[in-house]
Write a protein that holds these residues in place. Structure first.
Motif, mmCIF file in Angstrom:
data_model
loop_
_atom_site.group_PDB
_atom_site.id
_atom_site.type_symbol
_atom_site.label_atom_id
_atom_site.label_comp_id
_atom_site.label_asym_id
_atom_site.label_seq_id
_atom_site.Cartn_x
_atom_site.Cartn_y
_atom_site.Cartn_z
ATOM 1 N N GLU A 92 0.807 -1.215 0.000
ATOM 2 C CA GLU A 92 0.000 0.000 0.000
ATOM 3 C C GLU A 92 0.844 1.269 0.000
ATOM 4 O OE1 GLU A 92 -3.611 2.072 2.621
ATOM 5 O OE2 GLU A 92 -2.626 0.245 3.340
ATOM 6 N N ASN A 93 1.932 1.280 0.763
ATOM 7 C CA ASN A 93 2.653 2.529 1.009
ATOM 8 C C ASN A 93 4.017 2.648 0.348
ATOM 9 O OD1 ASN A 93 0.668 3.621 2.954
ATOM 10 N ND2 ASN A 93 1.318 1.909 4.225
ATOM 11 N N GLU A 94 4.634 1.510 -0.010
ATOM 12 C CA GLU A 94 6.013 1.573 -0.486
ATOM 13 C C GLU A 94 6.202 1.057 -1.914
ATOM 14 O OE1 GLU A 94 8.608 -0.327 2.326
ATOM 15 O OE2 GLU A 94 7.467 0.421 4.043
ATOM 16 N N PHE A 95 5.296 0.232 -2.404
ATOM 17 C CA PHE A 95 5.465 -0.337 -3.734
ATOM 18 C C PHE A 95 5.419 0.765 -4.787
ATOM 19 C CE2 PHE A 95 4.125 -2.392 -7.669
ATOM 20 C CZ PHE A 95 4.989 -3.488 -7.719
ATOM 21 N N GLN A 96 6.444 0.807 -5.642
ATOM 22 C CA GLN A 96 6.527 1.849 -6.655
ATOM 23 C C GLN A 96 5.980 1.349 -7.996
ATOM 24 O OE1 GLN A 96 7.434 5.121 -6.051
ATOM 25 N NE2 GLN A 96 7.243 4.282 -3.963
ATOM 26 N N VAL A 97 4.854 1.886 -8.377
ATOM 27 C CA VAL A 97 4.219 1.538 -9.645
ATOM 28 C C VAL A 97 4.909 2.276 -10.781
ATOM 29 C CG1 VAL A 97 2.075 1.728 -10.977
ATOM 30 C CG2 VAL A 97 2.004 1.051 -8.566
ATOM 31 N N ARG A 98 5.124 1.565 -11.884
ATOM 32 C CA ARG A 98 5.723 2.164 -13.069
ATOM 33 C C ARG A 98 4.640 2.486 -14.084
ATOM 34 N NH1 ARG A 98 9.957 -2.881 -13.326
ATOM 35 N NH2 ARG A 98 11.304 -2.249 -11.597
ATOM 36 N N ASP A 99 4.896 3.474 -14.902
ATOM 37 C CA ASP A 99 3.890 3.893 -15.876
ATOM 38 C C ASP A 99 3.554 2.800 -16.881
ATOM 39 O OD1 ASP A 99 3.559 6.361 -14.736
ATOM 40 O OD2 ASP A 99 4.831 7.439 -16.161
ATOM 41 N N ASP A 100 4.488 1.870 -17.135
ATOM 42 C CA ASP A 100 4.213 0.821 -18.115
ATOM 43 C C ASP A 100 3.719 -0.465 -17.465
ATOM 44 O OD1 ASP A 100 6.586 0.095 -16.931
ATOM 45 O OD2 ASP A 100 7.715 -0.173 -18.793
ATOM 46 N N ASP A 101 3.416 -0.453 -16.162
ATOM 47 C CA ASP A 101 2.821 -1.614 -15.496
ATOM 48 C C ASP A 101 1.403 -1.852 -15.998
ATOM 49 O OD1 ASP A 101 5.031 -2.106 -13.890
ATOM 50 O OD2 ASP A 101 4.232 -1.034 -12.153
ATOM 51 N N VAL A 102 1.007 -3.112 -16.048
ATOM 52 C CA VAL A 102 -0.380 -3.485 -16.337
ATOM 53 C C VAL A 102 -0.866 -4.335 -15.173
ATOM 54 C CG1 VAL A 102 -1.926 -4.787 -17.849
ATOM 55 C CG2 VAL A 102 -0.077 -3.415 -18.843
ATOM 56 N N PHE A 103 -1.952 -3.906 -14.519
ATOM 57 C CA PHE A 103 -2.499 -4.612 -13.369
ATOM 58 C C PHE A 103 -3.769 -5.369 -13.753
ATOM 59 C CE2 PHE A 103 0.152 -1.479 -11.297
ATOM 60 C CZ PHE A 103 0.632 -2.151 -10.179
ATOM 61 N N ASN A 104 -3.785 -6.638 -13.428
ATOM 62 C CA ASN A 104 -4.938 -7.504 -13.629
ATOM 63 C C ASN A 104 -5.666 -7.595 -12.287
ATOM 64 O OD1 ASN A 104 -6.700 -9.619 -14.408
ATOM 65 N ND2 ASN A 104 -5.169 -11.186 -13.941
ATOM 66 N N VAL A 105 -6.654 -6.746 -12.082
ATOM 67 C CA VAL A 105 -7.327 -6.637 -10.780
ATOM 68 C C VAL A 105 -8.708 -7.276 -10.856
ATOM 69 C CG1 VAL A 105 -8.193 -5.077 -9.008
ATOM 70 C CG2 VAL A 105 -6.076 -4.529 -10.215
ATOM 71 N N THR A 106 -8.974 -8.243 -9.988
ATOM 72 C CA THR A 106 -10.258 -8.934 -9.975
ATOM 73 C C THR A 106 -10.649 -9.282 -8.551
ATOM 74 O OG1 THR A 106 -9.183 -11.093 -10.133
ATOM 75 C CG2 THR A 106 -9.815 -10.057 -12.199
ATOM 76 N N TYR A 107 -11.932 -9.488 -8.335
ATOM 77 C CA TYR A 107 -12.380 -10.126 -7.113
ATOM 78 C C TYR A 107 -12.103 -11.615 -7.276
ATOM 79 C CZ TYR A 107 -15.268 -11.061 -2.996
ATOM 80 O OH TYR A 107 -15.700 -11.446 -1.747
ATOM 81 N N GLN A 108 -11.875 -12.296 -6.168
ATOM 82 C CA GLN A 108 -11.535 -13.713 -6.236
ATOM 83 C C GLN A 108 -12.584 -14.520 -7.009
ATOM 84 O OE1 GLN A 108 -11.520 -15.400 -2.298
ATOM 85 N NE2 GLN A 108 -13.097 -14.027 -1.584
ATOM 86 N N LYS A 109 -12.116 -15.494 -7.731
ATOM 87 C CA LYS A 109 -12.954 -16.411 -8.507
ATOM 88 C C LYS A 109 -13.832 -15.682 -9.529
ATOM 89 C CE LYS A 109 -13.133 -20.840 -8.822
ATOM 90 N NZ LYS A 109 -11.886 -21.548 -9.172
ATOM 91 N N SER A 110 -13.238 -14.696 -10.194
ATOM 92 C CA SER A 110 -13.997 -13.931 -11.183
ATOM 93 C C SER A 110 -13.260 -13.829 -12.513
ATOM 94 C CB SER A 110 -14.294 -12.517 -10.645
ATOM 95 O OG SER A 110 -15.088 -12.564 -9.492
ATOM 96 N N GLY A 111 -12.482 -14.847 -12.834
ATOM 97 C CA GLY A 111 -11.802 -14.862 -14.120
ATOM 98 C C GLY A 111 -10.370 -14.374 -14.074
ATOM 99 N N THR A 112 -9.763 -14.332 -12.888
ATOM 100 C CA THR A 112 -8.393 -13.849 -12.736
ATOM 101 C C THR A 112 -7.415 -14.600 -13.628
ATOM 102 O OG1 THR A 112 -8.969 -13.630 -10.391
ATOM 103 C CG2 THR A 112 -6.676 -13.209 -11.014
ATOM 104 N N VAL A 113 -7.437 -15.923 -13.546
ATOM 105 C CA VAL A 113 -6.490 -16.752 -14.278
ATOM 106 C C VAL A 113 -6.718 -16.633 -15.786
ATOM 107 C CG1 VAL A 113 -5.774 -19.140 -14.690
ATOM 108 C CG2 VAL A 113 -6.156 -18.333 -12.353
ATOM 109 N N TRP A 114 -7.962 -16.539 -16.199
ATOM 110 C CA TRP A 114 -8.272 -16.391 -17.616
ATOM 111 C C TRP A 114 -7.699 -15.090 -18.172
ATOM 112 C CZ3 TRP A 114 -13.932 -16.733 -19.895
ATOM 113 C CH2 TRP A 114 -13.846 -17.000 -21.262
ATOM 114 N N MET A 115 -7.958 -13.980 -17.459
ATOM 115 C CA MET A 115 -7.453 -12.699 -17.936
ATOM 116 C C MET A 115 -5.934 -12.658 -17.916
ATOM 117 S SD MET A 115 -7.949 -9.793 -19.250
ATOM 118 C CE MET A 115 -9.741 -9.681 -19.155
ATOM 119 N N LEU A 116 -5.315 -13.289 -16.915
ATOM 120 C CA LEU A 116 -3.856 -13.347 -16.856
ATOM 121 C C LEU A 116 -3.287 -14.077 -18.070
ATOM 122 C CD1 LEU A 116 -1.133 -12.985 -15.537
ATOM 123 C CD2 LEU A 116 -1.702 -14.827 -13.935
ATOM 124 N N GLU A 117 -3.954 -15.153 -18.485
ATOM 125 C CA GLU A 117 -3.499 -15.894 -19.661
ATOM 126 C C GLU A 117 -3.660 -15.053 -20.920
ATOM 127 O OE1 GLU A 117 -1.721 -19.740 -20.377
ATOM 128 O OE2 GLU A 117 -2.142 -18.485 -18.637
#
Length: 291
Positions: A32-57
């Motif tokens: 929350e407080n120290e992780f440095q996000v880079r402008d070219d990062d892509v985040f795959n954000v999901t609620y659990q059991k809502s297609g996380t693994v599919w979107m990651l693939e």
């Protein structure tokens, strides 16, 4: 579905429950407080059991222009680590850019540096008990990662931001190729027809179910007991009709309407039908040591 060897110790971090086996208070504070996000990062954000693994693939295959080589040789929790876990945080920090990162975190616990960036964002669970018991806990938000309703409402507050894209499991299932084309457009990634074919073919449910790098068959049995059920089960929507009673379905619909009123947003399951399909209510799809 997690097997019988499930870890029952949860802890609370800012009012949200987390399983202690692969999460820690210190790690969540660092994210929350120290992780440095880079402008070219892509985040795959999901609620659990809502297609996380599919979107990651899908995202992994888009990144490789439809070439499945990496997806068949590198476990998905290393390709797109769940950065709120102890091991996932280490993996995310060590990855070379551009990074693909997964997360189940609600928006209020997400890395603060993300909101100052241009980054794009898209068996450690205790026995859930009987379905009626788990459904009640789910509707109350008394499950790991908190309330589905709060998670969705929180993240949908970013609608309209140029670096935020949202899509549902139902849309992926109904039109995978069209969905991939939309995702590519959002990522600024141009794929020719052959590359698109590669993404769609290798991101199909059957291809993923047979791929050891994304079906979690490599996970230690003490974390994920696949003798009980395979991690990638049916790859369908609407199976709630075979699981919930009429009373449970009506109660779900009532609470759903109460919780989502005022959002001014329509999901595929909101469309007129005999019984609108509710969001998933299963246990988490978090991977071992990477979430």
């Amino acid at each position: 579905m997690w097997g019988p060897r499930m870890f029952k110790e949860y802890f609370q971090y800012k009012g949200i429950s987390f399983p202690r086996l692969i999460y820690s208070e210190r790690g969540l504070r660092e994210v929350e407080n120290e992780f440095q996000v880079r402008d070219d990062d892509v985040f795959n954000v999901t609620y659990q059991k809502s297609g996380t693994v599919w979107m990651l693939e899908i995202l992994s295959l888009i990144h490789s222009n439809g070439d499945p080589s990496q997806c068949r040789t590198v476990p998905n929790w290393n390709r797109g680590p769940w950065y709120e876990t102890v091991m996932g945080l280490q993996t995310a920090r060590s990855k070379r850019p551009p990074r693909l990162i997964s997360s189940h975190l609600p928006i209020q616990l997400f890395a603060k540096s993300f909101f100052r960036s241009k980054a794009k964002i898209f068996r450690p669970y205790k026995e859930p008990g009987q379905l009626d018991q788990f459904l009640e806990q789910f509707l109350e938000g008394d499950v790991p990662f908190g309330s589905w309703f709060d998670h969705v409402k929180g993240w949908m507050g970013l609608r309209g931001h140029e670096n935020f894209f949202w899509i549902t499991y139902e849309e992926l299932q109904q039109d995978l190729r069209g969905s991939v084309e939309r995702i590519c457009q959002f990522l600024g990634k141009s794929l020719d027809a052959r590359a698109l074919d590669g993404v769609v073919e290798n991101a199909s449910f059957q291809a993923m179910k047979q791929n050891k790098m994304c079906n979690f068959s490599l996970a230690p049995r003490f974390l994920l007991d696949q003798t009980q059920s395979s991690f990638l089960r049916k790859g369908i929507t609407g199976d709630w009709k075979n699981q919930l009673t009429t009373a449970q379905s009506e109660n779900f619909d009532r609470i759903y309407r109460e919780q989502m009123q005022g959002l001014d947003l329509s999901f595929p399951w909101d469309q007129p039908s005999p019984q609108p399909s509710p969001p998933p209510t299963e246990c988490s799809d978090s991977p071992p040591g990477g979430s």
